[in-house]
Design a protein around this motif. Structure first.
Motif, PDB file in Angstrom:
ATOM      1  N   UNK A   1     -29.061 -14.550   5.361  1.00 34.29           N
ATOM      2  CA  UNK A   1     -29.235 -13.450   4.409  1.00 34.29           C
ATOM      3  C   UNK A   1     -28.472 -12.214   4.871  1.00 34.29           C
ATOM      4  N   UNK A   2     -28.529 -11.924   6.163  1.00 31.63           N
ATOM      5  CA  UNK A   2     -27.765 -10.804   6.724  1.00 31.63           C
ATOM      6  C   UNK A   2     -26.280 -11.010   6.490  1.00 31.63           C
ATOM      7  N   UNK A   3     -25.799 -12.200   6.782  1.00 30.65           N
ATOM      8  CA  UNK A   3     -24.376 -12.504   6.620  1.00 30.65           C
ATOM      9  C   UNK A   3     -23.941 -12.323   5.169  1.00 30.65           C
ATOM     10  N   UNK A   4     -24.742 -12.806   4.247  1.00 32.07           N
ATOM     11  CA  UNK A   4     -24.424 -12.674   2.822  1.00 32.07           C
ATOM     12  C   UNK A   4     -24.412 -11.210   2.399  1.00 32.07           C
ATOM     13  N   UNK A   5     -25.384 -10.427   2.896  1.00 39.11           N
ATOM     14  CA  UNK A   5     -25.446  -9.007   2.542  1.00 39.11           C
ATOM     15  C   UNK A   5     -24.198  -8.275   3.015  1.00 39.11           C
ATOM     16  N   UNK A   6     -23.723  -8.577   4.215  1.00 37.46           N
ATOM     17  CA  UNK A   6     -22.507  -7.945   4.727  1.00 37.46           C
ATOM     18  C   UNK A   6     -21.285  -8.381   3.923  1.00 37.46           C
ATOM     19  N   UNK A   7     -21.182  -9.662   3.651  1.00 34.95           N
ATOM     20  CA  UNK A   7     -20.028 -10.168   2.899  1.00 34.95           C
ATOM     21  C   UNK A   7     -19.935  -9.497   1.532  1.00 34.95           C
ATOM     22  N   UNK A   8     -21.051  -9.414   0.843  1.00 36.95           N
ATOM     23  CA  UNK A   8     -21.060  -8.801  -0.483  1.00 36.95           C
ATOM     24  C   UNK A   8     -20.973  -7.281  -0.404  1.00 36.95           C
ATOM     25  N   UNK A   9     -21.671  -6.687   0.537  1.00 39.09           N
ATOM     26  CA  UNK A   9     -21.740  -5.242   0.625  1.00 39.09           C
ATOM     27  C   UNK A   9     -20.452  -4.573   1.060  1.00 39.09           C
ATOM     28  N   UNK A  10     -19.596  -5.330   1.762  1.00 35.35           N
ATOM     29  CA  UNK A  10     -18.340  -4.770   2.255  1.00 35.35           C
ATOM     30  C   UNK A  10     -17.120  -5.332   1.522  1.00 35.35           C
ATOM     31  N   UNK A  11     -17.366  -5.973   0.390  1.00 37.95           N
ATOM     32  CA  UNK A  11     -16.264  -6.631  -0.322  1.00 37.95           C
ATOM     33  C   UNK A  11     -15.434  -5.667  -1.161  1.00 37.95           C
ATOM     34  N   UNK A  12     -15.999  -4.514  -1.517  1.00 40.07           N
ATOM     35  CA  UNK A  12     -15.282  -3.570  -2.363  1.00 40.07           C
ATOM     36  C   UNK A  12     -15.484  -2.158  -1.818  1.00 40.07           C
ATOM     37  N   UNK A  13     -14.551  -1.742  -0.953  1.00 42.36           N
ATOM     38  CA  UNK A  13     -14.662  -0.448  -0.280  1.00 42.36           C
ATOM     39  C   UNK A  13     -13.334   0.300  -0.378  1.00 42.36           C
ATOM     40  N   UNK A  14     -13.392   1.603  -0.260  1.00 40.71           N
ATOM     41  CA  UNK A  14     -12.184   2.407  -0.311  1.00 40.71           C
ATOM     42  C   UNK A  14     -11.312   2.207   0.926  1.00 40.71           C
ATOM     43  N   UNK A  15     -11.934   1.846   2.028  1.00 39.63           N
ATOM     44  CA  UNK A  15     -11.195   1.608   3.270  1.00 39.63           C
ATOM     45  C   UNK A  15     -11.908   0.521   4.061  1.00 39.63           C
ATOM     46  N   UNK A  16     -11.176  -0.142   4.933  1.00 42.94           N
ATOM     47  CA  UNK A  16     -11.762  -1.206   5.752  1.00 42.94           C
ATOM     48  C   UNK A  16     -11.803  -0.832   7.236  1.00 42.94           C
TER      49      UNK A  16
ATOM     50  N   UNK B   1      -7.015   8.660  12.195  1.00 39.71           N
ATOM     51  CA  UNK B   1      -8.068   9.084  11.268  1.00 39.71           C
ATOM     52  C   UNK B   1      -7.488   9.789  10.056  1.00 39.71           C
ATOM     53  N   UNK B   2      -6.470  10.599  10.277  1.00 38.68           N
ATOM     54  CA  UNK B   2      -5.838  11.319   9.180  1.00 38.68           C
ATOM     55  C   UNK B   2      -5.090  10.361   8.266  1.00 38.68           C
ATOM     56  N   UNK B   3      -4.360   9.424   8.864  1.00 36.41           N
ATOM     57  CA  UNK B   3      -3.576   8.473   8.071  1.00 36.41           C
ATOM     58  C   UNK B   3      -4.468   7.547   7.236  1.00 36.41           C
ATOM     59  N   UNK B   4      -5.582   7.132   7.815  1.00 30.68           N
ATOM     60  CA  UNK B   4      -6.458   6.163   7.153  1.00 30.68           C
ATOM     61  C   UNK B   4      -7.519   6.813   6.273  1.00 30.68           C
ATOM     62  N   UNK B   5      -7.625   8.118   6.317  1.00 29.47           N
ATOM     63  CA  UNK B   5      -8.627   8.800   5.521  1.00 29.47           C
ATOM     64  C   UNK B   5     -10.045   8.520   5.974  1.00 29.47           C
ATOM     65  N   UNK B   6     -10.241   8.393   7.295  1.00 31.77           N
ATOM     66  CA  UNK B   6     -11.573   8.092   7.823  1.00 31.77           C
ATOM     67  C   UNK B   6     -12.504   9.283   7.623  1.00 31.77           C
ATOM     68  N   UNK B   7     -13.779   8.988   7.452  1.00 29.29           N
ATOM     69  CA  UNK B   7     -14.760  10.037   7.163  1.00 29.29           C
ATOM     70  C   UNK B   7     -15.773  10.245   8.274  1.00 29.29           C
ATOM     71  N   UNK B   8     -15.901   9.268   9.185  1.00 28.36           N
ATOM     72  CA  UNK B   8     -17.053   9.251  10.087  1.00 28.36           C
ATOM     73  C   UNK B   8     -16.660   8.779  11.483  1.00 28.36           C
ATOM     74  N   UNK B   9     -17.240   9.416  12.490  1.00 22.85           N
ATOM     75  CA  UNK B   9     -17.156   8.923  13.867  1.00 22.85           C
ATOM     76  C   UNK B   9     -18.515   8.337  14.209  1.00 22.85           C
ATOM     77  N   UNK B  10     -18.551   7.043  14.535  1.00 24.98           N
ATOM     78  CA  UNK B  10     -19.809   6.383  14.860  1.00 24.98           C
ATOM     79  C   UNK B  10     -20.102   6.462  16.354  1.00 24.98           C
ATOM     80  N   UNK B  11     -21.350   6.752  16.679  1.00 25.38           N
ATOM     81  CA  UNK B  11     -21.815   6.648  18.063  1.00 25.38           C
ATOM     82  C   UNK B  11     -23.026   5.726  18.069  1.00 25.38           C
TER      83      UNK B  11
END
Length: 304
Positions: free
Chosen positions: A179-194, A238-248
């Motif tokens: 279920x986790x795997x399916x949620x990630x596959x579907x949830x990340x299938x259509x994003x502005x950036x990868x 980050x500037x080239x890719x249009x990143x929005x967030x730094x994860x810690x």
């Protein structure tokens, strides 16, 4: 030199086991009617408990809130390895545990890299993790399914009378991980950036599974300090890719992420490598934290 010091400490940690025996100290015993399972770190405790349920007593050698990479064992913990019915560990990740397994010789042991070989996830010469084997195999839920099957097989072999419990536990766990795997596959299938930006290069398996690109400020060591050149590269990427967030993450200081995010006008958020649970974890177990990580990635990457 640093690796040699860590290995030396790990070997020295094994020696007190004899002294522990001589002084008559008692090793904690599993609950009556259960078998003892000792694990190196949380993700494998999660699997063992879900499969074994009430028929196992699971002991995690890494205490809550501690950094598993730097684990040093007490004499009592080494004795627990020696007397366990099953010890589950990941060779190369925790030298102290490797040494304890080698010297203490538990009844049965499972090195998870024997069923899921480690990979390198460096993305190029400028990536601090390039060429290094990534130990964070548990962040791909399909790898967790493979490891879970190996654990279930061993528990059935050790305790055939409770095979039905272990088989059912494995089936329920596999359904959760799928279920986790399916949620990630579907949830990340259509994003502005990868692409996503993180301080610690812990998410290579997750990125590979879901067609993402991990950009790490530092390498695989959570304590590594990035060079000025690397920080300059991160600003440009980050500037080239249009990143929005730094994860810690929860087990290390957020200061580096917050400093870089402030300099670049970016947000910060938690992406948890699930090396252990703390009071700050965004979820009570592996499944819940994976769900929180998905939400964070979807927000950062503009997923619809």
């Amino acid at each position: 030199m640093i690796l040699m010091k860590r290995v030396k400490k790990a070997l020295l940690a094994v020696l007190p086991m004899a002294a522990l025996t001589l002084t008559g100290c008692q090793v904690p015993q599993p609950a009556p009617g259960t078998i003892s399972v000792v694990v190196g770190l949380y993700p494998y405790a999660y699997l063992a408990q879900a499969i074994g349920q009430d028929h196992v007593t699971v002991t995690n050698l890494t205490q809550p809130g501690a950094e598993p990479h730097d684990l040093e064992l007490t004499a009592m913990q080494v004795a627990q390895v020696a007397t366990s019915s099953l010890t589950i560990y990941e060779a190369g990740l925790q030298p102290a545990v490797d040494a304890a397994v080698k010297q203490a010789k538990p009844n049965t042991s499972l090195d998870v890299t024997s069923v899921v070989p480690l990979e390198s996830h460096g993305t190029g010469a400028d990536d601090p993790s390039n060429g290094s084997l990534d130990p964070h195999i548990w962040l791909d839920p399909t790898h967790m399914v493979t490891i879970a099957q190996a654990i279930a097989d061993i528990l059935i072999r050790i305790d055939p009378a409770n095979q039905s419990t272990y088989t059912q536990g494995l089936a329920t766990l596999t359904a959760t991980l799928t279920t986790i795997d399916t949620a990630y596959t579907q949830g990340l299938s259509s994003c502005q950036r990868t692409e996503f930006l993180t301080t610690h290069a812990a998410f290579g398996y997750l990125a590979e599974r879901y067609d993402l690109t991990q950009i790490s400020i530092s390498g695989l060591s959570p304590d590594a300090e990035p060079s000025p050149d690397r920080i300059a590269e991160i600003h440009q990427i980050a500037q080239e890719k249009g990143l929005t967030t730094v994860f810690f993450e929860t087990l290390t200081s957020p200061d580096l992420a917050k400093t870089i995010a402030s300099d670049m006008g970016l947000a910060t958020d938690v992406l948890d490598p699930i090396e252990g649970l703390t009071k700050d974890s965004r979820g009570e177990d592996y499944a819940a934290i994976m769900s929180s990580n998905l939400t964070a990635l979807r927000t950062a990457n503009g997923c619809s």
